[in-house]
Motif scaffolding. Structure first.
Motif, PDB file in Angstrom:
ATOM      1  N   UNK A 172      53.368  43.201  45.912  1.00  0.00           N
ATOM      2  CA  UNK A 172      53.078  41.824  46.290  1.00  0.00           C
ATOM      3  C   UNK A 172      51.615  41.511  46.006  1.00  0.00           C
ATOM      4  N   UNK A 173      51.383  40.306  45.516  1.00  0.00           N
ATOM      5  CA  UNK A 173      50.036  39.817  45.208  1.00  0.00           C
ATOM      6  C   UNK A 173      49.311  39.540  46.520  1.00  0.00           C
ATOM      7  N   UNK A 174      48.365  40.414  46.881  1.00  0.00           N
ATOM      8  CA  UNK A 174      47.700  40.324  48.174  1.00  0.00           C
ATOM      9  C   UNK A 174      46.885  39.045  48.321  1.00  0.00           C
ATOM     10  N   UNK A 175      46.170  38.658  47.276  1.00  0.00           N
ATOM     11  CA  UNK A 175      45.318  37.461  47.368  1.00  0.00           C
ATOM     12  C   UNK A 175      46.143  36.184  47.425  1.00  0.00           C
ATOM     13  N   UNK A 176      47.271  36.179  46.736  1.00  0.00           N
ATOM     14  CA  UNK A 176      48.161  35.015  46.811  1.00  0.00           C
ATOM     15  C   UNK A 176      48.728  34.882  48.219  1.00  0.00           C
ATOM     16  N   UNK A 177      49.070  36.011  48.827  1.00  0.00           N
ATOM     17  CA  UNK A 177      49.590  35.983  50.192  1.00  0.00           C
ATOM     18  C   UNK A 177      48.530  35.474  51.164  1.00  0.00           C
ATOM     19  N   UNK A 178      47.288  35.947  51.002  1.00  0.00           N
ATOM     20  CA  UNK A 178      46.196  35.499  51.870  1.00  0.00           C
ATOM     21  C   UNK A 178      45.970  33.999  51.710  1.00  0.00           C
ATOM     22  N   UNK A 179      46.054  33.508  50.485  1.00  0.00           N
ATOM     23  CA  UNK A 179      45.805  32.087  50.221  1.00  0.00           C
ATOM     24  C   UNK A 179      46.815  31.181  50.914  1.00  0.00           C
ATOM     25  N   UNK A 180      47.985  31.706  51.217  1.00  0.00           N
ATOM     26  CA  UNK A 180      49.018  30.902  51.887  1.00  0.00           C
ATOM     27  C   UNK A 180      48.845  30.859  53.399  1.00  0.00           C
ATOM     28  N   UNK A 181      47.896  31.623  53.923  1.00  0.00           N
ATOM     29  CA  UNK A 181      47.681  31.674  55.366  1.00  0.00           C
ATOM     30  C   UNK A 181      46.767  30.541  55.829  1.00  0.00           C
ATOM     31  N   UNK A 182      46.895  30.100  57.081  1.00  0.00           N
ATOM     32  CA  UNK A 182      45.975  29.081  57.600  1.00  0.00           C
ATOM     33  C   UNK A 182      44.561  29.643  57.744  1.00  0.00           C
ATOM     34  N   UNK A 250      54.188  39.140  56.697  1.00  0.00           N
ATOM     35  CA  UNK A 250      55.323  38.278  56.385  1.00  0.00           C
ATOM     36  C   UNK A 250      55.140  37.580  55.042  1.00  0.00           C
ATOM     37  N   UNK A 251      53.910  37.165  54.740  1.00  0.00           N
ATOM     38  CA  UNK A 251      53.651  36.515  53.455  1.00  0.00           C
ATOM     39  C   UNK A 251      53.776  37.495  52.299  1.00  0.00           C
ATOM     40  N   UNK A 252      53.372  38.742  52.522  1.00  0.00           N
ATOM     41  CA  UNK A 252      53.527  39.753  51.484  1.00  0.00           C
ATOM     42  C   UNK A 252      54.998  39.967  51.147  1.00  0.00           C
ATOM     43  N   UNK A 253      55.824  40.020  52.169  1.00  0.00           N
ATOM     44  CA  UNK A 253      57.259  40.187  51.945  1.00  0.00           C
ATOM     45  C   UNK A 253      57.829  38.956  51.250  1.00  0.00           C
ATOM     46  N   UNK A 254      57.349  37.772  51.656  1.00  0.00           N
ATOM     47  CA  UNK A 254      57.833  36.534  51.047  1.00  0.00           C
ATOM     48  C   UNK A 254      57.561  36.497  49.546  1.00  0.00           C
ATOM     49  N   UNK A 255      56.444  37.068  49.119  1.00  0.00           N
ATOM     50  CA  UNK A 255      56.063  37.003  47.706  1.00  0.00           C
ATOM     51  C   UNK A 255      56.345  38.265  46.918  1.00  0.00           C
ATOM     52  N   UNK A 256      57.116  39.170  47.479  1.00  0.00           N
ATOM     53  CA  UNK A 256      57.271  40.470  46.832  1.00  0.00           C
ATOM     54  C   UNK A 256      58.163  40.425  45.588  1.00  0.00           C
ATOM     55  N   UNK A 257      57.916  41.383  44.708  1.00  0.00           N
ATOM     56  CA  UNK A 257      58.822  41.681  43.601  1.00  0.00           C
ATOM     57  C   UNK A 257      59.341  43.093  43.828  1.00  0.00           C
ATOM     58  N   UNK A 258      60.530  43.374  43.323  1.00  0.00           N
ATOM     59  CA  UNK A 258      61.102  44.704  43.505  1.00  0.00           C
ATOM     60  C   UNK A 258      61.845  45.116  42.247  1.00  0.00           C
ATOM     61  N   UNK A 259      61.816  46.404  41.970  1.00  0.00           N
ATOM     62  CA  UNK A 259      62.500  46.936  40.797  1.00  0.00           C
ATOM     63  C   UNK A 259      62.666  48.434  40.956  1.00  0.00           C
ATOM     64  N   UNK A 260      63.580  48.987  40.217  1.00  0.00           N
ATOM     65  CA  UNK A 260      63.844  50.416  40.254  1.00  0.00           C
ATOM     66  C   UNK A 260      63.092  51.114  39.131  1.00  0.00           C
ATOM     67  N   UNK A 261      62.312  52.114  39.475  1.00  0.00           N
ATOM     68  CA  UNK A 261      61.660  52.924  38.461  1.00  0.00           C
ATOM     69  C   UNK A 261      62.672  53.895  37.856  1.00  0.00           C
ATOM     70  N   UNK A 262      62.640  54.009  36.541  1.00  0.00           N
ATOM     71  CA  UNK A 262      63.520  54.924  35.832  1.00  0.00           C
ATOM     72  C   UNK A 262      62.742  56.173  35.442  1.00  0.00           C
ATOM     73  N   UNK A 263      63.428  57.269  35.088  1.00  0.00           N
ATOM     74  CA  UNK A 263      62.709  58.477  34.675  1.00  0.00           C
ATOM     75  C   UNK A 263      61.725  58.176  33.546  1.00  0.00           C
ATOM     76  N   UNK A 264      60.482  58.594  33.728  1.00  0.00           N
ATOM     77  CA  UNK A 264      59.449  58.352  32.725  1.00  0.00           C
ATOM     78  C   UNK A 264      58.677  57.066  32.917  1.00  0.00           C
ATOM     79  N   UNK A 265      59.108  56.180  33.807  1.00  0.00           N
ATOM     80  CA  UNK A 265      58.357  54.954  34.072  1.00  0.00           C
ATOM     81  C   UNK A 265      57.046  55.298  34.772  1.00  0.00           C
ATOM     82  N   UNK A 266      55.974  54.662  34.330  1.00  0.00           N
ATOM     83  CA  UNK A 266      54.652  54.911  34.895  1.00  0.00           C
ATOM     84  C   UNK A 266      54.115  53.610  35.471  1.00  0.00           C
ATOM     85  N   UNK A 267      54.113  53.511  36.793  1.00  0.00           N
ATOM     86  CA  UNK A 267      53.646  52.320  37.502  1.00  0.00           C
ATOM     87  C   UNK A 267      52.156  52.458  37.800  1.00  0.00           C
TER      88      UNK A 267
END
Length: 311
Positions: A172-182, A250-267
Protein backbone atom coordinates in the motif's frame (compact mmCIF):
# COMPACT_ATOMS: atom_id res chain seq x y z
CA UNK A 1 -5.44 -11.05 -7.95
CA UNK A 2 -5.02 -7.28 -7.92
CA UNK A 3 -7.67 -5.54 -5.87
CA UNK A 4 -10.34 -3.77 -8.00
CA UNK A 5 -9.68 -0.07 -8.39
CA UNK A 6 -6.05 -0.27 -7.28
CA UNK A 7 -2.90 0.46 -9.23
CA UNK A 8 -1.33 -2.48 -11.04
CA UNK A 9 1.98 -3.69 -9.65
CA UNK A 10 5.06 -3.14 -11.78
CA UNK A 11 5.72 -6.64 -13.04
CA UNK A 12 8.92 -6.58 -15.09
CA UNK A 13 9.38 -9.50 -17.47
CA UNK A 14 12.77 -10.21 -19.02
CA UNK A 15 13.08 -10.83 -22.75
CA UNK A 16 14.21 -14.26 -23.93
CA UNK A 17 17.54 -12.93 -25.27
CA UNK A 18 18.22 -11.19 -21.95
CA UNK A 19 17.41 -14.33 -19.98
CA UNK A 20 19.79 -16.34 -22.15
CA UNK A 21 22.56 -13.77 -21.67
CA UNK A 22 22.07 -13.68 -17.90
CA UNK A 23 22.14 -17.45 -17.62
CA UNK A 24 25.43 -17.37 -19.49
CA UNK A 25 27.04 -14.84 -17.12
CA UNK A 26 25.57 -16.47 -14.01
CA UNK A 27 28.61 -18.66 -13.60
CA UNK A 28 30.98 -15.70 -14.02
CA UNK A 29 29.58 -13.74 -11.09
CA UNK A 30 31.83 -14.22 -8.04
CA UNK A 31 30.70 -15.31 -4.59
CA UNK A 32 29.70 -12.28 -2.58
CA UNK A 33 31.73 -10.83 0.29
CA UNK A 34 30.49 -8.57 3.06
CA UNK A 35 32.41 -5.61 4.48
CA UNK A 36 30.87 -4.62 7.80
CA UNK A 37 27.17 -4.76 7.04
CA UNK A 38 27.49 -3.89 3.34
CA UNK A 39 28.18 -5.86 0.21
CA UNK A 40 31.93 -5.46 -0.33
CA UNK A 41 33.04 -2.85 -2.86
CA UNK A 42 34.98 -5.44 -4.86
CA UNK A 43 31.92 -7.68 -5.17
CA UNK A 44 29.70 -4.74 -6.07
CA UNK A 45 32.02 -3.56 -8.82
CA UNK A 46 32.40 -7.05 -10.27
CA UNK A 47 28.64 -7.50 -10.38
CA UNK A 48 28.09 -4.11 -11.99
CA UNK A 49 30.77 -4.80 -14.58
CA UNK A 50 29.22 -8.15 -15.48
CA UNK A 51 25.77 -6.61 -15.79
CA UNK A 52 27.13 -3.80 -17.98
CA UNK A 53 28.59 -6.44 -20.29
CA UNK A 54 25.03 -7.43 -21.23
CA UNK A 55 23.61 -4.54 -23.33
CA UNK A 56 20.03 -5.68 -22.83
CA UNK A 57 20.30 -5.20 -19.06
CA UNK A 58 20.37 -1.39 -19.25
CA UNK A 59 16.76 -0.99 -20.37
CA UNK A 60 15.48 -3.42 -17.75
CA UNK A 61 17.34 -1.77 -14.88
CA UNK A 62 16.12 1.65 -16.02
CA UNK A 63 12.55 0.33 -15.94
CA UNK A 64 13.18 -1.13 -12.51
CA UNK A 65 14.54 2.11 -11.07
CA UNK A 66 11.64 4.09 -12.52
CA UNK A 67 9.13 1.67 -11.00
CA UNK A 68 10.78 2.13 -7.61
CA UNK A 69 11.43 5.87 -7.58
CA UNK A 70 9.44 7.43 -10.43
CA UNK A 71 6.23 9.36 -9.94
CA UNK A 72 3.53 7.14 -8.47
CA UNK A 73 5.95 4.23 -8.08
CA UNK A 74 7.45 2.51 -5.09
CA UNK A 75 7.74 -1.21 -5.77
CA UNK A 76 8.43 -3.70 -8.52
CA UNK A 77 8.37 -7.43 -9.17
CA UNK A 78 11.17 -8.76 -11.33
CA UNK A 79 9.99 -11.97 -12.97
CA UNK A 80 13.07 -14.17 -12.77
CA UNK A 81 11.19 -17.46 -12.91
CA UNK A 82 12.84 -18.70 -16.10
CA UNK A 83 16.27 -18.00 -14.63
CA UNK A 84 15.27 -19.87 -11.48
CA UNK A 85 14.03 -22.80 -13.53
CA UNK A 86 17.20 -22.93 -15.61
CA UNK A 87 19.63 -22.58 -12.69
CA UNK A 88 17.60 -23.78 -9.71
CA UNK A 89 16.39 -21.47 -6.93
CA UNK A 90 18.87 -23.03 -4.53
CA UNK A 91 21.81 -22.51 -6.87
CA UNK A 92 24.22 -19.72 -5.93
CA UNK A 93 24.34 -18.68 -9.59
CA UNK A 94 20.66 -17.72 -9.44
CA UNK A 95 21.08 -15.90 -6.13
CA UNK A 96 24.05 -13.98 -7.55
CA UNK A 97 21.96 -12.86 -10.52
CA UNK A 98 19.18 -11.66 -8.21
CA UNK A 99 21.80 -9.91 -6.07
CA UNK A 100 23.29 -8.28 -9.18
CA UNK A 101 19.87 -6.82 -10.04
CA UNK A 102 19.50 -5.57 -6.46
CA UNK A 103 22.92 -3.91 -6.70
CA UNK A 104 21.65 -1.93 -9.70
CA UNK A 105 19.17 -0.26 -7.33
CA UNK A 106 21.22 0.31 -4.16
CA UNK A 107 23.86 -1.38 -2.00
CA UNK A 108 22.81 -4.75 -0.51
CA UNK A 109 23.48 -5.10 3.21
CA UNK A 110 22.61 -7.26 6.18
CA UNK A 111 21.59 -5.69 9.51
CA UNK A 112 21.70 -9.09 11.24
CA UNK A 113 25.20 -10.26 12.24
CA UNK A 114 23.90 -13.77 12.97
CA UNK A 115 22.28 -14.19 9.55
CA UNK A 116 23.80 -14.43 6.07
CA UNK A 117 23.14 -11.77 3.44
CA UNK A 118 19.97 -13.56 2.34
CA UNK A 119 17.73 -14.39 5.30
CA UNK A 120 15.32 -17.32 5.01
CA UNK A 121 11.66 -16.63 5.73
CA UNK A 122 10.04 -20.02 5.89
CA UNK A 123 6.88 -21.25 7.59
CA UNK A 124 6.76 -22.33 11.22
CA UNK A 125 3.34 -23.54 12.28
CA UNK A 126 4.12 -23.12 15.98
CA UNK A 127 5.28 -19.49 15.69
CA UNK A 128 3.23 -16.35 16.32
CA UNK A 129 0.85 -16.40 13.32
CA UNK A 130 1.35 -12.66 12.69
CA UNK A 131 5.13 -12.92 12.30
CA UNK A 132 6.80 -13.09 8.89
CA UNK A 133 7.38 -16.83 9.32
CA UNK A 134 3.96 -17.45 10.86
CA UNK A 135 0.89 -18.74 9.07
CA UNK A 136 -1.51 -15.87 9.77
CA UNK A 137 -2.14 -12.39 8.43
CA UNK A 138 1.05 -10.29 8.51
CA UNK A 139 -0.32 -6.75 8.72
CA UNK A 140 1.12 -3.69 6.96
CA UNK A 141 4.51 -2.60 8.24
CA UNK A 142 7.93 -1.26 7.35
CA UNK A 143 10.94 -3.34 8.29
CA UNK A 144 13.07 -2.17 11.24
CA UNK A 145 10.55 0.53 12.02
CA UNK A 146 12.27 1.41 15.31
CA UNK A 147 15.73 2.06 13.84
CA UNK A 148 16.96 5.60 13.19
CA UNK A 149 18.18 4.43 9.74
CA UNK A 150 15.86 1.70 8.46
CA UNK A 151 16.68 -0.03 5.16
CA UNK A 152 15.72 2.10 2.18
CA UNK A 153 14.55 -0.99 0.33
CA UNK A 154 13.20 -4.30 1.55
CA UNK A 155 13.29 -7.17 -0.95
CA UNK A 156 11.81 -10.66 -1.05
CA UNK A 157 12.84 -13.40 -3.46
CA UNK A 158 10.24 -16.13 -3.84
CA UNK A 159 11.70 -19.64 -3.78
CA UNK A 160 8.36 -21.40 -3.16
CA UNK A 161 4.86 -19.95 -2.80
CA UNK A 162 2.35 -21.51 -0.42
CA UNK A 163 1.53 -24.86 -2.12
CA UNK A 164 -2.01 -24.57 -0.72
CA UNK A 165 -2.56 -21.26 -2.50
CA UNK A 166 -2.48 -18.68 0.31
CA UNK A 167 -0.06 -15.96 1.32
CA UNK A 168 -0.83 -13.18 -1.14
CA UNK A 169 1.63 -10.30 -0.90
CA UNK A 170 -0.03 -7.00 -0.01
CA UNK A 171 1.34 -3.48 -0.55
CA UNK A 172 0.00 0.00 0.00
CA UNK A 173 1.14 3.52 -0.87
CA UNK A 174 1.87 4.95 2.59
CA UNK A 175 1.92 8.62 1.56
CA UNK A 176 -1.32 8.30 -0.39
CA UNK A 177 -2.95 6.76 2.67
CA UNK A 178 -1.67 9.58 4.89
CA UNK A 179 -2.96 12.18 2.43
CA UNK A 180 -6.49 10.82 2.82
CA UNK A 181 -6.46 11.37 6.59
CA UNK A 182 -7.86 14.51 8.27
CA UNK A 183 -5.38 17.13 9.39
CA UNK A 184 -5.84 16.50 13.12
CA UNK A 185 -5.05 12.82 12.59
CA UNK A 186 -1.88 13.63 10.66
CA UNK A 187 -0.82 15.99 13.46
CA UNK A 188 -1.04 13.16 15.98
CA UNK A 189 0.92 10.83 13.72
CA UNK A 190 3.72 13.43 13.53
CA UNK A 191 4.23 13.39 17.30
CA UNK A 192 6.94 11.22 18.89
CA UNK A 193 4.49 9.01 20.73
CA UNK A 194 4.94 5.60 19.10
CA UNK A 195 7.09 2.60 19.90
CA UNK A 196 7.25 -1.03 18.89
CA UNK A 197 9.42 -4.06 19.37
CA UNK A 198 12.94 -4.59 20.64
CA UNK A 199 16.31 -3.50 19.30
CA UNK A 200 19.37 -5.69 19.71
CA UNK A 201 22.09 -7.47 17.75
CA UNK A 202 21.76 -5.12 14.76
CA UNK A 203 24.21 -3.03 12.79
CA UNK A 204 24.12 -0.67 9.85
CA UNK A 205 20.71 0.76 10.85
CA UNK A 206 21.67 3.44 13.34
CA UNK A 207 20.34 3.54 16.90
CA UNK A 208 17.08 2.56 18.52
CA UNK A 209 14.36 5.14 17.85
CA UNK A 210 11.99 5.21 20.82
CA UNK A 211 9.58 6.85 20.89
CA UNK A 212 9.24 7.81 17.25
CA UNK A 213 6.77 9.72 15.08
CA UNK A 214 4.96 7.78 12.38
CA UNK A 215 5.38 10.81 10.11
CA UNK A 216 8.97 11.97 10.39
CA UNK A 217 8.34 15.24 8.53
CA UNK A 218 11.68 15.24 6.74
CA UNK A 219 10.09 14.87 3.32
CA UNK A 220 6.29 14.96 2.86
CA UNK A 221 6.56 12.77 -0.25
CA UNK A 222 9.67 10.67 0.36
CA UNK A 223 10.16 10.41 4.12
CA UNK A 224 9.51 7.19 5.99
CA UNK A 225 6.03 6.50 7.26
CA UNK A 226 7.16 4.62 10.35
CA UNK A 227 4.22 2.33 10.76
CA UNK A 228 3.55 -1.23 11.77
CA UNK A 229 -0.01 -2.34 12.46
CA UNK A 230 1.36 -4.64 15.16
CA UNK A 231 1.94 -1.61 17.42
CA UNK A 232 -1.84 -1.35 17.77
CA UNK A 233 -2.02 -4.59 19.76
CA UNK A 234 1.53 -4.99 21.08
CA UNK A 235 2.42 -1.50 22.30
CA UNK A 236 0.86 0.68 24.97
CA UNK A 237 -0.27 3.82 23.17
CA UNK A 238 -2.37 6.72 24.33
CA UNK A 239 -5.96 6.61 23.12
CA UNK A 240 -5.72 9.54 20.69
CA UNK A 241 -2.46 8.35 19.14
CA UNK A 242 -3.70 4.77 18.90
CA UNK A 243 -6.86 5.92 17.15
CA UNK A 244 -4.86 7.99 14.65
CA UNK A 245 -2.69 4.95 13.88
CA UNK A 246 -5.80 2.82 13.52
CA UNK A 247 -7.23 5.27 10.98
CA UNK A 248 -4.00 5.06 9.01
CA UNK A 249 -4.17 1.26 9.13
CA UNK A 250 -7.67 1.35 7.67
CA UNK A 251 -6.56 3.65 4.84
CA UNK A 252 -3.64 1.37 4.04
CA UNK A 253 -6.01 -1.56 3.69
CA UNK A 254 -8.38 0.56 1.61
CA UNK A 255 -5.62 1.34 -0.89
CA UNK A 256 -3.85 -2.00 -0.94
CA UNK A 257 -2.85 -4.09 -3.92
CA UNK A 258 -2.38 -7.84 -3.65
CA UNK A 259 -0.82 -10.52 -5.80
CA UNK A 260 0.73 -13.95 -5.57
CA UNK A 261 4.48 -14.25 -5.93
CA UNK A 262 5.55 -17.09 -8.19
CA UNK A 263 8.82 -19.07 -7.98
CA UNK A 264 11.65 -16.75 -9.02
CA UNK A 265 9.67 -13.53 -8.55
CA UNK A 266 11.78 -10.83 -6.90
CA UNK A 267 9.77 -8.18 -5.04
CA UNK A 268 11.59 -4.92 -4.27
CA UNK A 269 9.82 -2.36 -2.05
CA UNK A 270 10.90 1.26 -1.61
CA UNK A 271 10.27 1.68 2.12
CA UNK A 272 10.09 5.47 1.79
CA UNK A 273 6.94 5.06 -0.29
CA UNK A 274 5.21 1.74 0.32
CA UNK A 275 4.44 -0.54 3.24
CA UNK A 276 4.08 -4.28 2.80
CA UNK A 277 2.57 -7.36 4.40
CA UNK A 278 1.04 -10.74 3.60
CA UNK A 279 -2.36 -12.36 3.66
CA UNK A 280 -2.71 -15.50 5.76
CA UNK A 281 -1.50 -18.80 4.42
CA UNK A 282 -4.15 -21.41 3.67
CA UNK A 283 -5.18 -23.69 6.51
CA UNK A 284 -3.60 -27.12 6.60
CA UNK A 285 0.05 -26.05 6.76
CA UNK A 286 0.71 -28.76 9.34
CA UNK A 287 0.18 -31.38 6.63
CA UNK A 288 2.71 -29.79 4.25
CA UNK A 289 6.27 -31.16 4.59
CA UNK A 290 8.69 -28.50 5.86
CA UNK A 291 10.71 -28.70 2.63
CA UNK A 292 7.60 -27.95 0.56
CA UNK A 293 6.27 -24.98 2.53
CA UNK A 294 6.40 -21.37 1.41
CA UNK A 295 9.93 -19.99 1.36
CA UNK A 296 11.12 -16.45 0.68
CA UNK A 297 14.62 -15.00 0.91
CA UNK A 298 14.88 -11.50 2.38
CA UNK A 299 17.53 -8.93 1.50
CA UNK A 300 17.84 -5.24 2.38
CA UNK A 301 19.28 -2.35 0.34
CA UNK A 302 20.84 0.93 1.39
CA UNK A 303 20.85 4.04 -0.79
CA UNK A 304 23.95 6.25 -0.62
CA UNK A 305 25.75 3.67 1.49
CA UNK A 306 29.18 4.33 0.04
CA UNK A 307 29.39 7.76 1.61
CA UNK A 308 30.17 5.97 4.86
CA UNK A 309 26.85 6.83 6.48
CA UNK A 310 25.68 3.23 6.70
CA UNK A 311 28.78 1.70 8.24
Amino acid sequence: MIQPGSKSPAFITLSKPLEAALIEIGGALPAWDISGSLLADATLKRYQAQMESVPLVKETTATLRHALTGEGGGYAVLRLGNLAEALGTGDDRFLRLALAFAAEVAVPFSPFPRWPLWKDIGVKVDKDPGKSSGIGYNAFHMDLVNATRPPDYSTLLCVRPDPLGGGLSILSDAHAAVARLPEDCRALLAESAYHYGTFFDLFGVGEEYKPFPILDGSDPDGGFVRFTAKMLVRSELGQAHAEAARELSEELVRGQVSFMLRPGDYLIVNQRRFLHGREALRSGQESVPVGDRRLLLQLFLRSGARDGSAA
